[in-house]
Scaffold this active site. Structure first.
Site, PDB file in Angstrom:
ATOM      1  N   LYS A  80       0.842  -1.198   0.000  1.00  0.00           N
ATOM      2  CA  LYS A  80       0.000   0.000   0.000  1.00  0.00           C
ATOM      3  C   LYS A  80       0.877   1.247   0.000  1.00  0.00           C
ATOM      4  CE  LYS A  80      -3.935   2.116   2.333  1.00  0.00           C
ATOM      5  NZ  LYS A  80      -4.956   2.007   3.399  1.00  0.00           N
ATOM      6  N   SER A 155      -9.358   2.798   1.739  1.00  0.00           N
ATOM      7  CA  SER A 155      -8.224   3.366   1.045  1.00  0.00           C
ATOM      8  C   SER A 155      -7.247   2.325   0.511  1.00  0.00           C
ATOM      9  CB  SER A 155      -7.481   4.341   1.967  1.00  0.00           C
ATOM     10  OG  SER A 155      -6.976   3.666   3.122  1.00  0.00           O
ATOM     11  N   SER A 179     -10.877   0.986   5.806  1.00  0.00           N
ATOM     12  CA  SER A 179     -10.012   0.974   4.626  1.00  0.00           C
ATOM     13  C   SER A 179      -9.453  -0.382   4.240  1.00  0.00           C
ATOM     14  CB  SER A 179      -8.853   1.961   4.815  1.00  0.00           C
ATOM     15  OG  SER A 179      -9.325   3.284   4.731  1.00  0.00           O
TER      16      SER A 179
END
Length: 474
Positions: A80, A155, A179
């Protein structure tokens, strides 16, 4: 190698250990899949091919050395883009950081690499991970593998889309208001939010940040447990010891659900609006638990204090983490981040008194609830994946959303409680869009929660459903 791209991480690591497959072969298949499918979904935004090939070569040397092999030996993973990676661009989706190359790894990256993962690059995020739709000015939007006109969530949307598109079997993400769970739901993969301090979130601007978590994503619960066995554990920078030992996640996942008490709530007792088709898909899955011997009752804990706990806690953390960036680069930061920072900077002493009292009441209510029930089941996301060109849903069932977080309340109020939660693939809409079921358990019951999720997975198998654009692909 097309077949191996569908294998779980456990099977891949075992094949490499048995010399049936090399880390270099798997890496080239991984890079080939990125080249093939990433232009359609925009999940991977930075690649370090040269570095990845060196890491895979080192993994193969370890394979033949006779030394003990780590759990994720040879598994290629993009990380990420909010997780710092030493020597690899880490932008957090922000124009301010578009050329940022850290000199250190975040702890979760160190542990994944020590656990055998072959770092290959970075996956897309919304700017500073603010919001549950993955788009930014640096790289654009990530598209849903099941419908390229729809959002992949966020996210951790880039990671979820990459896993769904068979680019990689597992990934790392973070979760404040949903997320890990929201993109898991949107992309038909699993997103797991651990209990506090099980996986260290370091470095951090706030060592006492109890709502922010880092954790894994995968297509199988067994792979979630595998990654947890690698990334869980104490860290000297943080003030709390882990309440769940990493070794716990290596135990058998099989569990008899006979007599288990499962609470189902479509709105978490708060009147949270949820699209009709989301509820229709999820309510069909309640029979699965009953067929496994569990007792399902429609009820919910008293979560009436959860919204103030979540919103004020998040605002403070945004002010701590991004206050200087907003002060120095306001014109380059999206409005939602600025709003959250200014809300945090404007909190008064009385606000904190009220939030602390609310957090205490919430904790008492949650403990009372889990004295009666083992698991809470609820919608992961209130809506089906929405148009990729929208910023966020502004209405649900005719109810106006006050801000960019409101449409995520089904996940964020669970965040406020601090309990572990997992989003499980739970079926599809009439148009083929994925729907996730959120399962939550009491504090530190992380492994027990994975056992329940595993039983549901074994009875359903929704994650095996390929995105349409991959069907029939070689």
């Amino acid at each position: 190698m097309a077949e191996q791209l569908h294998w779980p991480a456990q099977r891949l690591a075992a094949a490499i250990a048995a010399k049936e497959l090399s880390a270099r072969e798997l890496l080239e298949a991984h890079l080939g899949q990125i080249e093939k499918v990433n232009p359609q979904i925009n999940a991977v935004v930075t690649l370090d091919e040269a570095g990845a090939r060196k890491r895979a070569e080192a993994a193969d040397a370890l394979t033949i050395s006779g030394e003990p092999l780590p759990a994720l030996h040879g598994i290629p993973v993009t990380h990420k883009d909010t997780n710092n990676t030493k020597g690899i661009r880490t932008t957090s989706g922000s124009p301010i950081l578009k050329d940022n190359v850290p000199e250190f790894n975040d702890v979760i990256i160190d542990r994944l690499q020590a656990g055998g993962a072959v770092t290959t690059g970075k996956s897309n995020v919304p700017e500073f991970a603010a919001g549950s739709h993955t788009f930014n000015e640096v790289f654009g939007a990530t598209k849903n593998p099941y419908d390229h006109s729809k959002s992949a969530g966020g996210s951790s949307g880039g990671a979820a889309a990459a896993i769904a598109a068979r680019i990689q079997p597992v990934g790392d993400g973070s979760d404040y208001g949903g997320s890990l769970r929201n993109p898991g739901s949107f992309c038909n993969v699993i997103g797991f939010r651990p209990s506090e301090a099980v996986v260290p979130k370091a470095p951090s601007a706030n060592a006492w940040n109890w709502q922010a978590r880092v954790g894994p994503m995968a297509r199988e619960v067994a792979d979630i447990a595998l990654v947890m066995s690698v990334i869980a554990g104490d860290h000297p920078e943080l003030p709390f010891p882990t309440p769940v030992a990493p070794q716990r996640f290596t135990e058998p996942l099989e569990k008899d659900l006979t007599g288990m008490r499962i609470a189902w709530s479509p709105d978490l007792g708060l009147g949270i609006p949820v699209e009709k088709e989301v509820l229709e898909v999820l309510e069909r899955q309640l029979e699965v638990f009953e067929s496994l011997g569990a007792h399902v009752v429609e009820t919910a804990p008293d979560l009436s204090d959860a919204d103030i706990v979540f919103s004020n806690g998040r605002a403070l953390d945004f002010a701590l983490q991004f206050g200087d960036l907003v002060r120095n680069h306001r014109e380059k930061i999206k409005s939602e981040v600025i709003w959250n920072v200014e809300k945090g900077q404007g909190l008064t002493g009385q606000d904190w008194v009220e939030m602390t009292l609310a957090r205490t009441r919430l904790a008492h209510n949650v403990q009372k609830f889990f004295g009666e029930y083992d698991v809470l089941a609820s919608p992961t996301v209130q809506v089906l994946p929405f148009d990729v060109d929208e910023t966020y849903p502004t209405t649900i069932n005719g109810v106006e959303m006050e801000n960019y977080l409101d449409w995520m309340r089904s996940a964020s109020v669970i965040s406020a409680t601090g309990i572990p939660a997992i989003s499980m693939p739970a079926g599809f809409s009439s148009t083929g869009l994925p729907v996730g079921l959120q399962l939550s358990a009491n504090h530190n019951q992380d492994f027990e929660l994975l056992q329940v999720a595993h039983a549901f997975e074994q009875a359903t198998g929704f994650a095996k459903e390929l995105p349409p654009f991959l069907e029939g692909a070689e």
